[in-house]
Write a protein that holds these residues in place. Structure first.
Motif, short mmCIF file in Angstrom:
data_model
loop_
_atom_site.label_atom_id
_atom_site.label_comp_id
_atom_site.label_asym_id
_atom_site.label_seq_id
_atom_site.Cartn_x
_atom_site.Cartn_y
_atom_site.Cartn_z
N LEU A 24 0.91 -1.14 0.00
CA LEU A 24 0.00 0.00 0.00
C LEU A 24 0.95 1.18 0.00
CD1 LEU A 24 -2.72 1.17 0.03
CD2 LEU A 24 -2.89 0.81 2.48
N ARG A 25 1.48 1.55 -1.17
CA ARG A 25 2.73 2.26 -1.25
C ARG A 25 2.54 3.70 -1.68
NH1 ARG A 25 3.56 -2.17 -4.70
NH2 ARG A 25 4.05 -0.74 -6.35
N ARG A 26 3.11 4.57 -0.87
CA ARG A 26 3.09 6.00 -1.20
C ARG A 26 1.70 6.37 -1.69
NH1 ARG A 26 7.66 6.44 -5.33
NH2 ARG A 26 7.42 8.67 -5.13
N ALA A 27 0.70 6.02 -0.92
CA ALA A 27 -0.69 6.11 -1.38
C ALA A 27 -1.08 7.53 -1.73
CB ALA A 27 -1.63 5.55 -0.31
N ALA A 28 -0.71 8.47 -0.88
CA ALA A 28 -1.12 9.85 -1.16
C ALA A 28 -0.52 10.33 -2.47
CB ALA A 28 -0.69 10.76 -0.02
N LEU A 29 0.76 10.01 -2.71
CA LEU A 29 1.41 10.40 -3.96
C LEU A 29 0.75 9.75 -5.15
CD1 LEU A 29 3.71 11.71 -5.53
CD2 LEU A 29 5.12 9.72 -5.00
N ALA A 30 0.45 8.44 -5.03
CA ALA A 30 -0.16 7.72 -6.15
C ALA A 30 -1.51 8.29 -6.49
CB ALA A 30 -0.28 6.24 -5.80
N VAL A 31 -2.31 8.56 -5.46
CA VAL A 31 -3.65 9.10 -5.71
C VAL A 31 -3.55 10.47 -6.35
CG1 VAL A 31 -5.72 9.96 -4.58
CG2 VAL A 31 -4.77 7.75 -3.92
N ALA A 32 -2.69 11.33 -5.80
CA ALA A 32 -2.58 12.67 -6.36
C ALA A 32 -2.13 12.63 -7.80
CB ALA A 32 -1.58 13.49 -5.53
N ALA A 33 -1.17 11.74 -8.10
CA ALA A 33 -0.65 11.67 -9.46
C ALA A 33 -1.70 11.20 -10.45
CB ALA A 33 0.55 10.73 -9.51
N LEU A 34 -2.49 10.20 -10.05
CA LEU A 34 -3.42 9.60 -11.00
C LEU A 34 -4.75 10.31 -11.05
CD1 LEU A 34 -2.67 5.82 -10.51
CD2 LEU A 34 -2.07 7.27 -12.43
N LEU A 35 -4.93 11.34 -10.23
CA LEU A 35 -6.18 12.07 -10.30
C LEU A 35 -6.30 12.90 -11.57
CD1 LEU A 35 -6.82 13.28 -6.66
CD2 LEU A 35 -8.17 11.68 -8.00
N VAL A 36 -5.20 13.01 -12.32
CA VAL A 36 -5.26 13.72 -13.59
C VAL A 36 -5.83 12.80 -14.65
CG1 VAL A 36 -3.92 14.93 -15.34
CG2 VAL A 36 -3.23 15.06 -12.95
N PRO A 37 -7.04 13.05 -15.16
CA PRO A 37 -7.64 12.12 -16.11
C PRO A 37 -6.91 12.13 -17.43
CG PRO A 37 -9.00 14.09 -15.88
CD PRO A 37 -7.90 14.22 -14.88
N ALA A 38 -6.83 10.94 -18.04
CA ALA A 38 -6.13 10.79 -19.33
C ALA A 38 -7.13 10.98 -20.46
CB ALA A 38 -5.46 9.44 -19.41
N ALA A 39 -7.45 12.21 -20.76
CA ALA A 39 -8.31 12.55 -21.89
C ALA A 39 -9.71 11.97 -21.76
CB ALA A 39 -7.68 12.10 -23.20
N ALA A 40 -10.11 11.66 -20.50
CA ALA A 40 -11.45 11.11 -20.32
C ALA A 40 -12.49 12.22 -20.44
CB ALA A 40 -11.56 10.46 -18.94
N VAL A 41 -13.64 11.87 -20.95
CA VAL A 41 -14.77 12.80 -21.01
C VAL A 41 -15.81 12.26 -20.04
CG1 VAL A 41 -16.53 13.82 -22.44
CG2 VAL A 41 -14.29 13.35 -23.40
N LEU A 42 -16.01 12.96 -18.92
CA LEU A 42 -16.91 12.50 -17.89
C LEU A 42 -18.17 13.33 -17.92
CD1 LEU A 42 -14.35 11.99 -15.00
CD2 LEU A 42 -15.08 10.38 -16.74
N VAL A 43 -19.30 12.66 -17.87
CA VAL A 43 -20.58 13.34 -17.94
C VAL A 43 -21.37 12.97 -16.70
CG1 VAL A 43 -22.70 13.62 -19.25
CG2 VAL A 43 -20.54 13.23 -20.46
N ALA A 44 -21.94 13.96 -16.02
CA ALA A 44 -22.75 13.68 -14.86
C ALA A 44 -24.01 12.93 -15.28
CB ALA A 44 -23.14 14.99 -14.17
N VAL A 45 -24.22 11.77 -14.66
CA VAL A 45 -25.37 10.92 -14.98
C VAL A 45 -26.07 10.59 -13.69
CG1 VAL A 45 -26.10 8.77 -16.07
CG2 VAL A 45 -24.08 9.95 -16.92
N PRO A 46 -27.38 10.69 -13.61
CA PRO A 46 -28.07 10.37 -12.37
C PRO A 46 -27.89 8.92 -11.97
CG PRO A 46 -29.63 10.62 -14.19
CD PRO A 46 -28.29 11.10 -14.69
N ALA A 47 -28.04 8.65 -10.66
CA ALA A 47 -27.77 7.31 -10.14
C ALA A 47 -28.65 6.27 -10.80
CB ALA A 47 -27.98 7.30 -8.63
N GLY A 48 -29.89 6.59 -11.09
CA GLY A 48 -30.80 5.61 -11.67
C GLY A 48 -30.85 5.65 -13.17
N ALA A 49 -29.75 6.00 -13.82
CA ALA A 49 -29.74 6.12 -15.27
C ALA A 49 -29.99 4.78 -15.93
CB ALA A 49 -28.40 6.68 -15.73
N SER A 50 -30.55 4.82 -17.12
CA SER A 50 -30.81 3.60 -17.88
C SER A 50 -29.56 3.14 -18.60
CB SER A 50 -31.93 3.84 -18.89
OG SER A 50 -33.13 4.20 -18.25
#
Length: 470
Positions: free
Chosen positions: A11-37
């Motif tokens: 469980l290594r350098r967790a804070a560093l790993a999380v901070a580093a990978l929080l940068v999305p790799a060209a992902a397009v994220l769209v807010a979708v309601p929880a009960g989406a079809s």
């Protein structure tokens, strides 16, 4: 969720790993309601299975499509489902039921005696596979149990597939294949995706670890919101491959040529069934501190918005996928052995993170490398004059007494190294130096693996780039 999970010892350098990978790799994220079809069928794709989990609150799963797996093992199969998990799976609505808002909830609970119960459901169908020359996409929109830290010890939610020949045998794993689309442990903001195959322990698929990759959920955590988890099994490309996606980003790929043909065919030459479950305890949580224990909080469900399976026919044109799929950068293969290969441009990896580097030239480096980790770089061209030298730009902030080897292997990470060098503390994780090593003469085009070996479980090296010379 495997009949033996990846026994990660870090469980290594967790804070560093999380901070580093929080940068999305060209992902397009769209807010979708929880009960989406379930999304509409994309052009070129045909729906072969879908469940929106619509129904009254407290009602059970659709018995025409799903079945409950109960108890602590398959009948006559390995105890604890072969993973060491400690819960008893039930059909009780408190463990498995619809929430009335278009979701399935699988909820681990603990009774007054400290005994855990949870839920595990499987598709009745076990024939999910691509048509000849075509593709199969298996996708679910899931919020992991919303619990973190000490309260999450022992939680192990998963969405995965097992080869049909496992049903009724229960002892032929991992040869019959397993595709773990999403696994998570201990409430860590991370998805693990793995393919299991071959023989155990060891074998061409490095069991019981398997061939795995991982990615952090962003911008919301895996626990804090819904994310889309998918695997796309492609028989229309050569070599055949299974690609793993988080919110449309292809972060891990397993190719048929990573193993011998017999192993690949045994693992994929049949249909699969789908599984959703939340285990408690077992080998995978054990690698991250164990649990559950007295501090673990029961009652946090894995919430599943939908499960869908699409297929497409053969052909050379890649049809759109239900979620955005960016083109990998750089494209796989076509690498010059004698030009700097950026370590973060891997085509597959296990155990590694990326982070912004302060080294000359900037960019990003691979981090958190420890024993058993690896990275793959496809199609490295060494030409006709043998390369005999290897250089890597490395840094280490490892504690005293912690060191390891950076190794070069060709075409399989289980092949003998053609060269290696040892590395220990360089003065800090961003204190860079170029380290040379001799290698056996190499010509032609090869997949290059960097593998990391150490006598300790701790991180021991970061890598910015590497190249080869005569």
């Amino acid at each position: 969720m495997r009949v033996m999970p990846p026994p990660r010892g870090f469980l290594r350098r967790a804070a560093l790993a999380v901070a580093a990978l929080l940068v999305p790799a060209a992902a397009v994220l769209v807010a979708v309601p929880a009960g989406a079809s379930v999304p509409a069928d994309p052009p070129g794709w045909t729906s072969v299975f879908r469940d929106d989990f619509n129904g009254p609150a407290g009602s059970g799963i659709n018995g025409a499509d799903w079945l409950y797996t109960t108890g602590t093992s398959y009948p006559g199969g390995p105890a604890g489902f072969g993973t060491g998990e400690i819960e008893t799976m039930t059909v009780d609505p408190s463990n498995v039921s619809l929430d009335g808002a278009g979701n399935l909830r699988i909820t681990p609970l603990r009774d007054g005696g400290g005994n855990w119960t949870s839920g595990r459901v499987e598709t009745r169908r076990s024939d999910f596979q691509p048509p000849a020359g075509g593709r199969l996409r298996v996708e679910a929109r899931i919020q992991m149990p919303n619990v973190t830290g000490a309260a999450a010890k022992g939680y192990w939610p998963a969405f995965w597939m097992l080869g049909a020949p496992y049903r009724g045998n229960w002892w032929n794993w991992p040869g019959i294949g397993e595709i773990d689309i999403m696994e998570n442990v201990q409430g860590i903001n991370n998805e693990w995706a793995t393919m299991h195959c071959g023989t155990s322990p060891g074998g061409p698929c490095n069991e019981t670890t398997g061939i795995g990759g991982q990615r952090v959920c962003s911008p919301t955590s895996c626990q804090g919101g819904f994310h889309t988890y998918a695997a796309e099994w492609d028989r229309g490309t050569s070599p055949e491959q299974v690609r793993f996606y988080l919110d449309g980003v292809n972060f891990h790929t397993v190719r048929a040529d990573q193993m011998d043909a017999a192993t690949w065919n045994a693992a994929t030459g049949h249909g699969f069934f789908l599984i959703l479950n939340v285990a408690m305890g077992g080998a995978f949580p054990g690698a991250f501190g164990g649990g559950p224990d007295a501090g673990t909080q029961p009652g946090h469900p894995m919430t599943v918005d939908y499960v869908a399976v699409w297929q497409s026919g053969g052909g050379t044109t890649t049809p759109p996928t239900p979620t955005p799929t960016p083109t990998p950068t750089p494209p796989a293969g076509g690498r010059d052995a004698y030009a700097a290969i950026q370590a973060e441009s891997y085509d597959g990896q296990a155990g590694l993170t990326t982070e912004t580097t302060t080294d000359t030239g900037g960019g990003r480096n691979v981090g958190s490398a420890a024993h058993g980790d690896w990275a793959r770089y496809q199609g490295v061209d060494f030409g006709t004059t043998a390369a005999t030298q290897f250089r890597a730009r490395v840094a280490s902030g490892a504690a005293g007494g912690v060191s390891g080897l950076v190794e070069v292997r060709l075409d399989s990470r289980t092949n003998p190294p053609v060269g290696s060098f040892a590395i220990a503390d360089t003065g800090g994780w961003q204190s860079w130096r170029t380290v040379p090593a001799n290698i056996s003469g190499v010509t032609g085009v090869h997949d290059v693996y960097l593998t990391f070996t150490s006598g300790q479980p701790a991180d021991f090296v970061n890598v910015n780039w590497f190249d080869f010379g005569h």
